[in-house]
Design a protein around this motif. Structure first.
Motif, PDB file in Angstrom:
ATOM      1  N   SER A   1       0.844  -1.191   0.000  1.00  0.00           N
ATOM      2  CA  SER A   1       0.000   0.000   0.000  1.00  0.00           C
ATOM      3  C   SER A   1       0.887   1.252   0.000  1.00  0.00           C
ATOM      4  CB  SER A   1      -0.917  -0.016   1.221  1.00  0.00           C
ATOM      5  OG  SER A   1      -0.168  -0.291   2.383  1.00  0.00           O
ATOM      6  N   ALA A   2       0.444   2.269  -0.768  1.00  0.00           N
ATOM      7  CA  ALA A   2       1.291   3.454  -0.997  1.00  0.00           C
ATOM      8  C   ALA A   2       1.091   4.492   0.101  1.00  0.00           C
ATOM      9  CB  ALA A   2       0.980   4.035  -2.373  1.00  0.00           C
ATOM     10  N   ASN A   3       1.386   4.097   1.329  1.00  0.00           N
ATOM     11  CA  ASN A   3       1.269   4.994   2.480  1.00  0.00           C
ATOM     12  C   ASN A   3       2.519   4.854   3.337  1.00  0.00           C
ATOM     13  OD1 ASN A   3       0.003   2.256   2.907  1.00  0.00           O
ATOM     14  ND2 ASN A   3       0.231   2.915   5.025  1.00  0.00           N
ATOM     15  N   LEU A   4       2.749   5.865   4.184  1.00  0.00           N
ATOM     16  CA  LEU A   4       3.804   5.711   5.182  1.00  0.00           C
ATOM     17  C   LEU A   4       3.369   4.587   6.118  1.00  0.00           C
ATOM     18  CD1 LEU A   4       4.390   9.489   5.971  1.00  0.00           C
ATOM     19  CD2 LEU A   4       5.943   7.956   4.747  1.00  0.00           C
ATOM     20  N   SER A   5       4.296   3.733   6.514  1.00  0.00           N
ATOM     21  CA  SER A   5       3.936   2.614   7.391  1.00  0.00           C
ATOM     22  C   SER A   5       3.247   3.140   8.637  1.00  0.00           C
ATOM     23  CB  SER A   5       5.189   1.852   7.810  1.00  0.00           C
ATOM     24  OG  SER A   5       5.367   0.770   6.969  1.00  0.00           O
ATOM     25  N   GLY A   6       2.151   2.465   9.005  1.00  0.00           N
ATOM     26  CA  GLY A   6       1.429   2.881  10.207  1.00  0.00           C
ATOM     27  C   GLY A   6       0.271   3.819   9.921  1.00  0.00           C
ATOM     28  N   LYS A   7       0.221   4.377   8.708  1.00  0.00           N
ATOM     29  CA  LYS A   7      -0.885   5.278   8.347  1.00  0.00           C
ATOM     30  C   LYS A   7      -1.951   4.492   7.593  1.00  0.00           C
ATOM     31  CE  LYS A   7       0.120   8.962  10.143  1.00  0.00           C
ATOM     32  NZ  LYS A   7      -0.881   9.384  11.106  1.00  0.00           N
ATOM     33  N   PRO A   8      -3.193   5.018   7.552  1.00  0.00           N
ATOM     34  CA  PRO A   8      -4.222   4.295   6.787  1.00  0.00           C
ATOM     35  C   PRO A   8      -3.833   4.180   5.313  1.00  0.00           C
ATOM     36  CG  PRO A   8      -5.209   6.016   8.165  1.00  0.00           C
ATOM     37  CD  PRO A   8      -3.718   6.216   8.223  1.00  0.00           C
ATOM     38  N   SER A   9      -4.147   3.053   4.692  1.00  0.00           N
ATOM     39  CA  SER A   9      -3.825   2.854   3.271  1.00  0.00           C
ATOM     40  C   SER A   9      -4.563   3.889   2.421  1.00  0.00           C
ATOM     41  CB  SER A   9      -4.238   1.450   2.830  1.00  0.00           C
ATOM     42  OG  SER A   9      -3.524   0.508   3.564  1.00  0.00           O
ATOM     43  N   PRO A  10      -3.934   4.345   1.322  1.00  0.00           N
ATOM     44  CA  PRO A  10      -4.560   5.390   0.501  1.00  0.00           C
ATOM     45  C   PRO A  10      -5.585   4.836  -0.482  1.00  0.00           C
ATOM     46  CG  PRO A  10      -2.375   4.886  -0.298  1.00  0.00           C
ATOM     47  CD  PRO A  10      -2.606   3.974   0.859  1.00  0.00           C
TER      48      PRO A  10
ATOM     49  N   ASP B   1      -0.117  13.091  -0.372  1.00  0.00           N
ATOM     50  CA  ASP B   1      -0.011  13.614   0.999  1.00  0.00           C
ATOM     51  C   ASP B   1       1.115  12.918   1.764  1.00  0.00           C
ATOM     52  OD1 ASP B   1      -2.106  15.342   0.711  1.00  0.00           O
ATOM     53  OD2 ASP B   1      -3.590  14.058   1.698  1.00  0.00           O
ATOM     54  N   ASP B   2       1.274  11.609   1.557  1.00  0.00           N
ATOM     55  CA  ASP B   2       2.295  10.860   2.313  1.00  0.00           C
ATOM     56  C   ASP B   2       3.691  10.997   1.720  1.00  0.00           C
ATOM     57  OD1 ASP B   2       0.411  10.016   4.066  1.00  0.00           O
ATOM     58  OD2 ASP B   2       0.832   7.877   3.875  1.00  0.00           O
ATOM     59  N   PHE B   3       3.785  11.041   0.380  1.00  0.00           N
ATOM     60  CA  PHE B   3       5.119  10.936  -0.225  1.00  0.00           C
ATOM     61  C   PHE B   3       5.597  12.193  -0.944  1.00  0.00           C
ATOM     62  CE2 PHE B   3       3.832   6.357  -0.184  1.00  0.00           C
ATOM     63  CZ  PHE B   3       4.695   6.011   0.835  1.00  0.00           C
ATOM     64  N   GLY B   4       4.675  13.099  -1.286  1.00  0.00           N
ATOM     65  CA  GLY B   4       5.089  14.302  -1.994  1.00  0.00           C
ATOM     66  C   GLY B   4       6.005  13.950  -3.154  1.00  0.00           C
ATOM     67  N   GLU B   5       7.208  14.525  -3.169  1.00  0.00           N
ATOM     68  CA  GLU B   5       8.109  14.305  -4.309  1.00  0.00           C
ATOM     69  C   GLU B   5       9.108  13.184  -4.052  1.00  0.00           C
ATOM     70  OE1 GLU B   5       9.287  17.811  -6.254  1.00  0.00           O
ATOM     71  OE2 GLU B   5       7.173  18.377  -6.350  1.00  0.00           O
ATOM     72  N   LYS B   6       8.874  12.401  -3.013  1.00  0.00           N
ATOM     73  CA  LYS B   6       9.829  11.317  -2.701  1.00  0.00           C
ATOM     74  C   LYS B   6       9.712  10.136  -3.654  1.00  0.00           C
ATOM     75  CE  LYS B   6      10.369  12.106   2.228  1.00  0.00           C
ATOM     76  NZ  LYS B   6       9.282  12.051   3.194  1.00  0.00           N
ATOM     77  N   ILE B   7       8.621  10.104  -4.436  1.00  0.00           N
ATOM     78  CA  ILE B   7       8.503   9.017  -5.426  1.00  0.00           C
ATOM     79  C   ILE B   7       8.386   9.640  -6.816  1.00  0.00           C
ATOM     80  CG2 ILE B   7       7.517   7.389  -3.776  1.00  0.00           C
ATOM     81  CD1 ILE B   7       4.772   7.935  -4.899  1.00  0.00           C
ATOM     82  N   ALA B   8       8.714   8.828  -7.836  1.00  0.00           N
ATOM     83  CA  ALA B   8       8.867   9.419  -9.170  1.00  0.00           C
ATOM     84  C   ALA B   8       7.535   9.827  -9.791  1.00  0.00           C
ATOM     85  CB  ALA B   8       9.584   8.425 -10.085  1.00  0.00           C
ATOM     86  N   TYR B   9       6.461   9.062  -9.537  1.00  0.00           N
ATOM     87  CA  TYR B   9       5.221   9.329 -10.271  1.00  0.00           C
ATOM     88  C   TYR B   9       4.032   8.701  -9.562  1.00  0.00           C
ATOM     89  CZ  TYR B   9       2.872  10.677 -14.583  1.00  0.00           C
ATOM     90  OH  TYR B   9       2.091  11.301 -15.505  1.00  0.00           O
ATOM     91  N   ILE B  10       2.869   9.326  -9.734  1.00  0.00           N
ATOM     92  CA  ILE B  10       1.614   8.739  -9.228  1.00  0.00           C
ATOM     93  C   ILE B  10       0.628   8.685 -10.388  1.00  0.00           C
ATOM     94  CG2 ILE B  10      -0.285   8.929  -7.578  1.00  0.00           C
ATOM     95  CD1 ILE B  10       1.534  10.816  -5.909  1.00  0.00           C
ATOM     96  N   LEU B  11       0.203   7.482 -10.723  1.00  0.00           N
ATOM     97  CA  LEU B  11      -0.852   7.341 -11.739  1.00  0.00           C
ATOM     98  C   LEU B  11      -2.180   7.532 -11.023  1.00  0.00           C
ATOM     99  CD1 LEU B  11       0.397   4.227 -13.738  1.00  0.00           C
ATOM    100  CD2 LEU B  11       0.012   6.517 -14.682  1.00  0.00           C
ATOM    101  N   ASP B  12      -2.962   8.495 -11.488  1.00  0.00           N
ATOM    102  CA  ASP B  12      -4.211   8.831 -10.810  1.00  0.00           C
ATOM    103  C   ASP B  12      -5.378   8.114 -11.480  1.00  0.00           C
ATOM    104  OD1 ASP B  12      -6.419   9.960  -9.663  1.00  0.00           O
ATOM    105  OD2 ASP B  12      -5.720  12.015  -9.828  1.00  0.00           O
ATOM    106  N   GLY B  13      -5.922   7.129 -10.777  1.00  0.00           N
ATOM    107  CA  GLY B  13      -7.077   6.398 -11.320  1.00  0.00           C
ATOM    108  C   GLY B  13      -8.343   6.711 -10.550  1.00  0.00           C
ATOM    109  N   GLY B  14      -8.350   7.835  -9.815  1.00  0.00           N
ATOM    110  CA  GLY B  14      -9.544   8.177  -9.026  1.00  0.00           C
ATOM    111  C   GLY B  14      -9.647   7.292  -7.790  1.00  0.00           C
ATOM    112  N   LYS B  15     -10.815   7.298  -7.185  1.00  0.00           N
ATOM    113  CA  LYS B  15     -11.024   6.520  -5.955  1.00  0.00           C
ATOM    114  C   LYS B  15     -11.084   5.031  -6.274  1.00  0.00           C
ATOM    115  CE  LYS B  15     -14.342   7.260  -2.319  1.00  0.00           C
ATOM    116  NZ  LYS B  15     -15.570   7.904  -2.288  1.00  0.00           N
ATOM    117  N   VAL B  16     -10.474   4.215  -5.424  1.00  0.00           N
ATOM    118  CA  VAL B  16     -10.443   2.765  -5.692  1.00  0.00           C
ATOM    119  C   VAL B  16     -11.806   2.127  -5.428  1.00  0.00           C
ATOM    120  CG1 VAL B  16      -7.982   2.608  -5.126  1.00  0.00           C
ATOM    121  CG2 VAL B  16      -9.697   2.142  -3.354  1.00  0.00           C
TER     122      VAL B  16
END
Ligand code: AMP
Ligand code: MG
Length: 312
Positions: A143-152, A160-175
């Motif tokens: 899950s793409a969240n900081l460990s211990g936080k609710p899954s996104p 919100d959790d990673f900002g620019e720490k990861i290369a890319y986020i594919l936005d598929g809307g709400k799961v």
């Protein structure tokens, strides 16, 4: 790089190809699955897999699930595959079921938390499928969240959790589902067992297998290391109530506090649990009051996730 605050937009083919190119260059890409958003790396890229653990703050013994884009990839990952695996595949793949099998030597231990087994899942989300196929390799994707936080459950929550720490986020809307996959093991000498409840229920799996699923044995190392860690925690203090009367009494004691009430009047729902917990953080709630009614108590997946909030 996708920035905070960008509205949901349609993911186009070029974007998936660009994301796959980043993955091939050992970068991390977050993408939607039908359960929650995943933080992906190509399973063979040990350096990138290691990065997943460091950006999430995930303990190194907490194994990752390998997400496949076609069934041939099962043979790259697993050995000694029992016939019942294929029965389960027929019924539940692609979908929210992860199956643990003995791993092939080539699967790096960094991905499996040092275990000789590997969890395999084929996501049904189309963006996830296209991304894995564009990579031509299985993706590990916790899950793409900081460990211990609710899954996104949205791309914004990943940002919100990673900002620019990861290369890319594919936005598929709400799961679609909002909680993580069901995990079962076909590895243990004690027989098949349920390691983590999810949307696909124990009973549905047993009906296909024709045998019952056991509970994991208390063995060393633990059968499912992730289950021993505290998860899904919002910043505010969480209180659980078994009757509406207890909840009412609690509210009367301190009526002015900034709080979120879950489960009353509308019943709790696995699909919105993480969304609500994240909202509580955004609204800086000091406490979250959760009323657990009879229906909630019968929902194995929901009760499992609620129990992780208080596990220390
Ligand atoms: P996450 O990707 O954050 O949903 O976590 C995946 C979870 O699946 C882990 O925390 C484990 O509990 C479970 N899991 C993954 N791989 C294995 C494995 N090889 N053996 C047992 N459990 C596993
Ligand atoms: Mg997780």
């Amino acid at each position: 790089m996708r920035k905070k605050g960008i509205k949901h937009r349609v993911v186009i083919h070029n974007e998936i190809q660009a994301a796959a190119d980043l993955l091939k260059k050992k970068q991390l890409v977050a993408f939607p699955t039908e359960t929650v958003y995943g933080l992906g790396a190509i399973i063979w890229e040990e350096e990138a897999v290691g990065q997943i653990f460091s950006v999430k703050g995930r303990p190194p013994d907490n194994p990752l699930i390998a997400h496949i884009g076609n069934l041939d990839e099962v043979h790259l990952l697993a050995k000694n595959i029992p016939p019942v695996f294929w029965k389960l595949v027929d019924r539940f793949f692609p979908g929210p079921l992860s199956i643990v099998l003995p791993k092939k030597k080539s699967v790096p231990y960094i991905a499996t938390g040092g275990l000789d087994s590997v969890a395999i899942r084929m996501p049904s989300n189309l963006i996830a499928q296209q991304l894995i196929r564009a990579c031509g390799a299985p993706l590990v994707a916790p899950s793409a969240n900081l460990s211990g936080k609710p899954s996104p459950v949205t791309a914004e929550q990943v940002a919100d959790d990673f900002g620019e720490k990861i290369a890319y986020i594919l936005d598929g809307g709400k799961v679609d589902y909002g909680i993580e996959s069901t995990v079962i093991s076909l590895c243990s000498t004690q027989g098949p067992s349920l390691l983590r409840p999810g949307n696909i229920t124990k009973e549905e799996i047993e009906a296909v297998m024709g045998t019952s699923l056991g509970s994991p044995q208390k063995e060393a190392p633990p059968a499912s290391p992730g289950m021993k860690y505290r998860h899904y925690a919002p910043c505010g203090k969480v209180f659980f109530f078994e009757t509406t009367e207890e909840l009412k009494q609690h509210l009367l004691k301190n009526p002015k506090i900034n709080r979120l009430i879950l489960g009353d009047p509308l019943p709790l729902n696995a699909k919105t649990l993480y969304l609500s917990l994240r909202q509580a953080d955004k609204q800086m709630c000091e406490e979250i009051c959760v009323y657990i009614n009879q229906a909630t108590r019968c929902d194995q997946a929901l009760m499992n996730r609620l129990s992780r909030i208080i596990l220390d």
